[in-house]
Design a protein around this motif. Sequence first.
Motif, mmCIF file in Angstrom:
data_model
loop_
_atom_site.group_PDB
_atom_site.id
_atom_site.type_symbol
_atom_site.label_atom_id
_atom_site.label_comp_id
_atom_site.label_asym_id
_atom_site.label_seq_id
_atom_site.Cartn_x
_atom_site.Cartn_y
_atom_site.Cartn_z
ATOM 1 N N VAL A 205 -38.127 13.526 -4.556
ATOM 2 C CA VAL A 205 -36.745 13.942 -4.787
ATOM 3 C C VAL A 205 -36.279 13.464 -6.156
ATOM 4 C CG1 VAL A 205 -34.367 13.733 -3.976
ATOM 5 C CG2 VAL A 205 -36.248 13.887 -2.317
ATOM 6 N N THR A 206 -35.756 14.406 -6.951
ATOM 7 C CA THR A 206 -35.150 14.094 -8.242
ATOM 8 C C THR A 206 -33.751 14.692 -8.256
ATOM 9 O OG1 THR A 206 -37.332 14.305 -9.276
ATOM 10 C CG2 THR A 206 -35.434 14.230 -10.747
ATOM 11 N N TRP A 207 -32.774 13.977 -8.806
ATOM 12 C CA TRP A 207 -31.405 14.498 -8.808
ATOM 13 C C TRP A 207 -30.816 14.524 -10.206
ATOM 14 C CZ3 TRP A 207 -26.958 11.807 -10.285
ATOM 15 C CH2 TRP A 207 -27.080 10.409 -10.414
ATOM 16 N N ARG A 208 -29.844 15.428 -10.363
ATOM 17 C CA ARG A 208 -29.037 15.504 -11.570
ATOM 18 C C ARG A 208 -27.583 15.763 -11.160
ATOM 19 N NH1 ARG A 208 -33.080 13.786 -13.238
ATOM 20 N NH2 ARG A 208 -34.340 14.425 -15.025
ATOM 21 N N TRP B 260 -29.382 9.161 2.089
ATOM 22 C CA TRP B 260 -29.711 9.050 0.673
ATOM 23 C C TRP B 260 -28.739 9.877 -0.177
ATOM 24 C CZ3 TRP B 260 -34.206 6.203 -0.494
ATOM 25 C CH2 TRP B 260 -35.086 5.961 0.568
ATOM 26 N N ALA B 261 -28.339 9.304 -1.312
ATOM 27 C CA ALA B 261 -27.513 10.014 -2.287
ATOM 28 C C ALA B 261 -27.282 9.063 -3.459
ATOM 29 C CB ALA B 261 -26.180 10.447 -1.683
ATOM 30 N N PRO B 262 -26.812 9.579 -4.588
ATOM 31 C CA PRO B 262 -26.333 8.664 -5.625
ATOM 32 C C PRO B 262 -25.251 7.743 -5.076
ATOM 33 C CG PRO B 262 -26.539 10.887 -6.508
ATOM 34 C CD PRO B 262 -26.757 10.989 -5.023
ATOM 35 N N THR C 289 -21.143 14.897 -7.565
ATOM 36 C CA THR C 289 -22.045 15.764 -6.813
ATOM 37 C C THR C 289 -23.404 15.793 -7.479
ATOM 38 O OG1 THR C 289 -20.179 17.137 -6.125
ATOM 39 C CG2 THR C 289 -22.365 18.110 -5.912
ATOM 40 N N ALA C 290 -24.449 15.848 -6.663
ATOM 41 C CA ALA C 290 -25.816 15.908 -7.167
ATOM 42 C C ALA C 290 -26.472 17.212 -6.736
ATOM 43 C CB ALA C 290 -26.631 14.729 -6.638
ATOM 44 N N GLY C 291 -27.262 17.777 -7.637
ATOM 45 C CA GLY C 291 -28.212 18.821 -7.290
ATOM 46 C C GLY C 291 -29.595 18.196 -7.236
ATOM 47 N N TYR C 292 -30.527 18.830 -6.496
ATOM 48 C CA TYR C 292 -31.818 18.196 -6.238
ATOM 49 C C TYR C 292 -32.994 19.123 -6.525
ATOM 50 C CZ TYR C 292 -29.251 14.522 -3.778
ATOM 51 O OH TYR C 292 -28.409 13.493 -3.472
ATOM 52 N N LEU C 293 -34.059 18.516 -7.015
ATOM 53 C CA LEU C 293 -35.373 19.138 -7.052
ATOM 54 C C LEU C 293 -36.216 18.451 -5.989
ATOM 55 C CD1 LEU C 293 -37.260 21.163 -8.618
ATOM 56 C CD2 LEU C 293 -38.104 19.139 -9.840
ATOM 57 N N LEU C 294 -36.746 19.251 -5.058
ATOM 58 C CA LEU C 294 -37.561 18.743 -3.960
ATOM 59 C C LEU C 294 -38.983 19.232 -4.148
ATOM 60 C CD1 LEU C 294 -35.078 19.659 -1.078
ATOM 61 C CD2 LEU C 294 -35.139 17.549 -2.422
ATOM 62 N N GLU C 295 -39.953 18.309 -4.191
ATOM 63 C CA GLU C 295 -41.337 18.652 -4.485
ATOM 64 C C GLU C 295 -42.266 18.177 -3.374
ATOM 65 O OE1 GLU C 295 -42.268 17.987 -8.925
ATOM 66 O OE2 GLU C 295 -40.722 16.497 -8.437
ATOM 67 N N TRP D 213 -30.017 22.827 -14.288
ATOM 68 C CA TRP D 213 -30.814 23.975 -14.741
ATOM 69 C C TRP D 213 -31.922 23.534 -15.677
ATOM 70 C CZ3 TRP D 213 -29.396 26.541 -11.008
ATOM 71 C CH2 TRP D 213 -28.076 26.800 -10.670
ATOM 72 N N GLU D 214 -31.677 22.513 -16.481
ATOM 73 C CA GLU D 214 -32.742 21.968 -17.329
ATOM 74 C C GLU D 214 -33.863 21.397 -16.465
ATOM 75 O OE1 GLU D 214 -30.723 19.150 -19.766
ATOM 76 O OE2 GLU D 214 -29.782 20.685 -21.037
ATOM 77 N N LEU D 215 -33.486 20.709 -15.400
ATOM 78 C CA LEU D 215 -34.488 20.153 -14.482
ATOM 79 C C LEU D 215 -35.311 21.276 -13.868
ATOM 80 C CD1 LEU D 215 -35.551 17.603 -12.992
ATOM 81 C CD2 LEU D 215 -33.802 18.039 -11.246
ATOM 82 N N GLY D 216 -34.657 22.341 -13.424
ATOM 83 C CA GLY D 216 -35.376 23.458 -12.829
ATOM 84 C C GLY D 216 -36.238 24.203 -13.818
#
Length: 254
Positions: free
Chosen positions: A131-134, A80-82, A142-148, A167-170
């Motif tokens: 999983v949410t990415w930005r 999985w990835a963009p 490159t993607a950073g991820y929020l894992l819930e 950082w806005e996502l976090g």
Amino acid sequence: MKFKVLGSYGARLPGQGTTSFLINDRMLVDAGTVTWLLSLEQQLCIDDILLTHAHLDHIVDLAFIADNVLPLRDRPINVWAPAEVLEGTHKHMFNDVLWPDFTRIKVGAEPILKFRPLEKDKVTEIANIRVTWRPTNHTVFTAGYLLEDCGRSILLSGDTGPTQAIWELGHEADGLQAVLAEVSFPSRMEELALTSGHLTPKLLAGELRKLDRPDVPVWVFHMKPQFLDELIAEIEQIKGFDLKILRGGEELSI
């Protein structure tokens, strides 16, 4: 969420592996250090791999895990990835020149690696993790991820220089338990860090002010081991944040 650090460095030296995190024994985030730490039985348990980007230190063991488990699995591994990350990984690694194209070599009716593009601005459930990415600011997409999981979350910066959206996502995340933030070079090498899309301790402090979650512990990863002592000394001087250093082998319960 059971979160184990397999590799946490931005380069390889003996005992210091490149980035890879194992979640609940069945899902990887990046694949820089996998096959020389996990047994074959443990590798066979991995059903999903989430990639931040297509640089070699984050995908190298994707090649070897596919080769190891191909004759032994009866279902594919989902990668999985963009779309941009998957396209780069396919073009430059699984191109039948550098490595066989395991997106075509089948296990049963399907290929051993099944590339699964992540849609923008959409939450995707992978191995029971939301999983949410930005996008972040690196030299390739490159993607950073929020894992819930069960109302608790962890934010992973991915490789990045100064950036904003992750950082806005976090900042808005519910139940945020930890942040994994990259730092690669000492602050005296800021020009190199910016050119290569990375952070220094000084730059990290500015990024964490954007995050504005001083209550949440920050685990620092991706340090270049050749500058490790200097980086640790600088990180220990940063005030106002709960900073910890990942060295590999840690098991976090999120």
